[in-house]
Design an enzyme around this catalytic site. Structure first.
Site, PDB file in Angstrom:
ATOM      1  N   ARG A 257       0.872  -1.178   0.000  1.00 14.08           N
ATOM      2  CA  ARG A 257       0.000   0.000   0.000  1.00 14.08           C
ATOM      3  C   ARG A 257       0.907   1.225   0.000  1.00 14.08           C
ATOM      4  O   ARG A 257       1.537   1.530   1.008  1.00 14.08           O
ATOM      5  CB  ARG A 257      -0.909  -0.060   1.244  1.00 14.08           C
ATOM      6  CG  ARG A 257      -1.523   1.238   1.630  1.00 14.08           C
ATOM      7  CD  ARG A 257      -2.583   1.077   2.680  1.00 14.08           C
ATOM      8  NE  ARG A 257      -2.159   0.499   3.944  1.00 14.08           N
ATOM      9  CZ  ARG A 257      -1.412   1.119   4.856  1.00 14.08           C
ATOM     10  NH1 ARG A 257      -0.937   2.319   4.634  1.00 14.08           N
ATOM     11  NH2 ARG A 257      -1.119   0.523   5.998  1.00 14.08           N
ATOM     12  N   HIS A 261      -3.216   4.038   5.104  1.00 14.84           N
ATOM     13  CA  HIS A 261      -4.275   3.026   5.250  1.00 14.84           C
ATOM     14  C   HIS A 261      -5.625   3.637   4.840  1.00 14.84           C
ATOM     15  O   HIS A 261      -6.344   3.088   4.019  1.00 14.84           O
ATOM     16  CB  HIS A 261      -4.325   2.540   6.697  1.00 14.84           C
ATOM     17  CG  HIS A 261      -5.538   1.735   7.014  1.00 14.84           C
ATOM     18  ND1 HIS A 261      -5.710   0.453   6.548  1.00 14.84           N
ATOM     19  CD2 HIS A 261      -6.669   2.039   7.701  1.00 14.84           C
ATOM     20  CE1 HIS A 261      -6.888  -0.002   6.952  1.00 14.84           C
ATOM     21  NE2 HIS A 261      -7.483   0.931   7.649  1.00 14.84           N
ATOM     22  N   TYR A 270       4.896   4.620  11.264  1.00 17.76           N
ATOM     23  CA  TYR A 270       5.200   3.202  11.497  1.00 17.76           C
ATOM     24  C   TYR A 270       5.986   2.533  10.368  1.00 17.76           C
ATOM     25  O   TYR A 270       6.251   1.338  10.419  1.00 17.76           O
ATOM     26  CB  TYR A 270       3.914   2.407  11.791  1.00 17.76           C
ATOM     27  CG  TYR A 270       2.840   2.539  10.736  1.00 17.76           C
ATOM     28  CD1 TYR A 270       2.864   1.743   9.587  1.00 17.76           C
ATOM     29  CD2 TYR A 270       1.793   3.445  10.875  1.00 17.76           C
ATOM     30  CE1 TYR A 270       1.881   1.852   8.620  1.00 17.76           C
ATOM     31  CE2 TYR A 270       0.807   3.570   9.916  1.00 17.76           C
ATOM     32  CZ  TYR A 270       0.853   2.777   8.794  1.00 17.76           C
ATOM     33  OH  TYR A 270      -0.113   2.880   7.837  1.00 17.76           O
TER      34      TYR A 270
HETATM   35  C1  LIG Z   1     -13.731  -7.085  12.401  1.00 24.51           C
HETATM   36  C2  LIG Z   1     -12.971  -5.788  12.321  1.00 24.51           C
HETATM   37  N1  LIG Z   1     -12.000  -5.550  13.219  1.00 24.51           N
HETATM   38  C3  LIG Z   1     -11.287  -4.393  13.156  1.00 24.51           C
HETATM   39  C4  LIG Z   1     -11.566  -3.461  12.177  1.00 24.51           C
HETATM   40  C5  LIG Z   1     -10.755  -2.174  12.089  1.00 24.51           C
HETATM   41  N2  LIG Z   1      -9.868  -2.243  10.916  1.00 24.51           N
HETATM   42  C6  LIG Z   1     -10.174  -1.571   9.804  1.00 24.51           C
HETATM   43  S1  LIG Z   1      -9.065  -1.818   8.603  1.00 24.51           S
HETATM   44  C7  LIG Z   1      -8.141  -2.840   9.558  1.00 24.51           C
HETATM   45  C8  LIG Z   1      -6.875  -3.461   9.038  1.00 24.51           C
HETATM   46  C9  LIG Z   1      -7.141  -4.464   7.984  1.00 24.51           C
HETATM   47  O1  LIG Z   1      -5.945  -4.909   7.430  1.00 24.51           O
HETATM   48  P1  LIG Z   1      -5.901  -5.881   6.217  1.00 24.51           P
HETATM   49  O2  LIG Z   1      -6.877  -6.985   6.395  1.00 24.51           O
HETATM   50  O3  LIG Z   1      -4.479  -6.261   6.011  1.00 24.51           O
HETATM   51  O4  LIG Z   1      -6.436  -5.004   4.995  1.00 24.51           O
HETATM   52  P2  LIG Z   1      -5.858  -3.636   4.406  1.00 24.51           P
HETATM   53  O5  LIG Z   1      -6.576  -2.521   5.107  1.00 24.51           O
HETATM   54  O6  LIG Z   1      -4.394  -3.582   4.621  1.00 24.51           O
HETATM   55  O7  LIG Z   1      -6.221  -3.660   2.963  1.00 24.51           O
HETATM   56  C10 LIG Z   1      -8.714  -2.966  10.825  1.00 24.51           C
HETATM   57  C11 LIG Z   1      -8.151  -3.766  11.913  1.00 24.51           C
HETATM   58  C12 LIG Z   1     -12.607  -3.756  11.264  1.00 24.51           C
HETATM   59  N3  LIG Z   1     -12.942  -2.913  10.275  1.00 24.51           N
HETATM   60  N4  LIG Z   1     -13.282  -4.935  11.344  1.00 24.51           N
END
Ligand SMILES: Cc1ncc(C[n+]2csc(CCOP(=O)(O)OP(=O)(O)O)c2C)c(N)n1
Length: 368
Positions: A257, A261, A270
């Site tokens: 990415r 985020h 980070y």
């Molecule tokens: C069940 C749940 N837990 C926590 C969150 C908060 N949250 C939003 S994005 C994220 C990180 C997700 O990372 P990843 O699966 O690697 O996807 P990326 O955003 O990097 O595409 C989190 C923990 C959420 N949306 N849903």
């Protein structure tokens, strides 16, 4: 009795188009020219829209949104392997793949502007709505795949999720169920190295995320997620397996990415600029353009023309989305989760209704 190795497993890595645009001719798939150009259009549109959405958010014209900058190849490459009657279950960064599949740009804008209408697109597209809960969509995808299996159709379901989602129970339940019933589903993990600020090394001690598939009884493969061709070839194998009734596959697409985020995040807190620059050199769009140019399909003037055209399309879509937003009923935000509103939300709705009425009166008198 001597001990013996009981289970051994292998996880391959696939790259076809490297970061310098060099292609491995032995592995290069044969795609029609029109598709190669369409890939370029969808990736470029996703990138330009991402930039515009960032500006809109900074100007207060859009809510926070997750950038797809740097990840334009992975989802699109995989989705190329689907038939129009297959099912696509996206996460929230698959913008280029959604465009390839025919989703209107206005929907993406409306969704991140907070309008429910953003989720209304033709059911014929067979694309599920954008999920915010991490990992939940993996279960929905297995449900769809099992339904197709029970109906005796040969439709395949492809689901996207991030590296962070592989730590969620939903992902493991989905893989287990899909493995047991040999569901016609393709799991695509977009490993962009971070789950917000949590790096991949703190997500799992496994050497690859793809190997998690082995535990559930199906194959996993790692691909260069910035290489459209590798993603397509791996996805095509997986889709064909699923269609033949040979069950699921897990594809791990290695990407990065390049942006934050979401617009609410500051990645400098980070991760290092040096790391970002290393990945910027592997930009999926740059290498795709070199590939097209080497095949005599693209030139600088075509690029300028395409960008001009796409920017005009973006302008029109933003105008249309903002018009819809201005004419939307903000109280609708209470309408779609509960059949019967719980008392606390009912109170919030009343408060919001008063606020809307007041704002309307103020703006009406300002207009007079
Ligand atoms: C069940 C749940 N837990 C926590 C969150 C908060 N949250 C939003 S994005 C994220 C990180 C997700 O990372 P990843 O699966 O690697 O996807 P990326 O955003 O990097 O595409 C989190 C923990 C959420 N949306 N849903």
């Amino acid at each position: 009795m001597p001990r013996q190795p009981l289970v051994q497993f292998q996880v391959d890595y696939l790259q076809i188009l490297d970061e310098n645009g060099r292609v491995d001719a032995a592995l290069e798939p044969s795609l029609p020219q029109a598709t190669l150009l369409q890939i370029h259009r969808c990736m470029t549109l996703a990138r330009l829209l991402d930039r515009r959405m960032h500006i809109l958010q900074q100007q207060g014209r859009m809510g926070t949104f997750p950038s797809c900058y740097g990840q334009e190849a992975a989802g699109l490459g995989c989705v190329l392997a689907l038939r129009p009657d297959d099912w696509l279950v996206p996460a929230y960064r698959e913008t280029s793949a959604l465009f390839y599949r025919g989703l209107p740009m206005k929907n993406v804008l409306l969704f991140w502007m907070g309008l429910e209408e953003g989720n209304y697109w033709s059911p014929q597209l067979r694309v599920l709505s954008i999920p915010i809960l991490i990992g939940s969509q993996t279960l929905h995808a297995v449900g769809i795949a099992l339904a197709c299996q029970i109906r005796g159709s040969d439709e395949v379901t492809m689901v996207f999720f991030g590296d962070g989602a592989t730590s969620e129970g939903d992902f493991h339940e989905a893989c287990n169920l899909a493995g047991v019933y040999q569901a016609p589903v393709v799991f695509v993990c977009i490993n962009n190295q971070y789950a917000i600020s949590v790096p991949r090394c703190l997500q799992s001690h496994s050497e690859t995320l793809a190997q998690k598939a082995i535990a559930y009884g199906f194959p996993g493969i790692v691909v260069d997620g910035n290489d459209v061709l590798a993603c397509y070839v791996a996805a095509q194998e997986a889709v064909q397996r699923a269609r033949r009734g040979q069950g699921p596959t897990l594809i791990e697409c290695l990407t990065y990415r390049l942006g934050p985020h979401t617009t609410a995040d500051d990645p400098r807190r980070y991760r290092s600029e040096q790391e970002r620059l290393q990945w910027e050199a592997k930009d999926p769009l740059k290498r795709w353009r070199i590939y097209l140019e080497q095949r005599g399909l693209w030139s600088e003037s075509q690029q300028l023309e395409l960008e001009r055209e796409l920017l005009a399309e973006i302008d029109a879509a933003v105008r249309q989305a903002e018009y819809d937003l201005a004419h939307a009923d903000p109280l609708e935000m209470f309408d779609f989760v509960y059949a019967e509103l719980p008392p606390d939300l009912a109170a919030q709705r009343r408060e919001a209704a008063e606020h809307v009425a007041q704002t309307d009166t103020v703006s009406a008198s300002a207009r007079r």
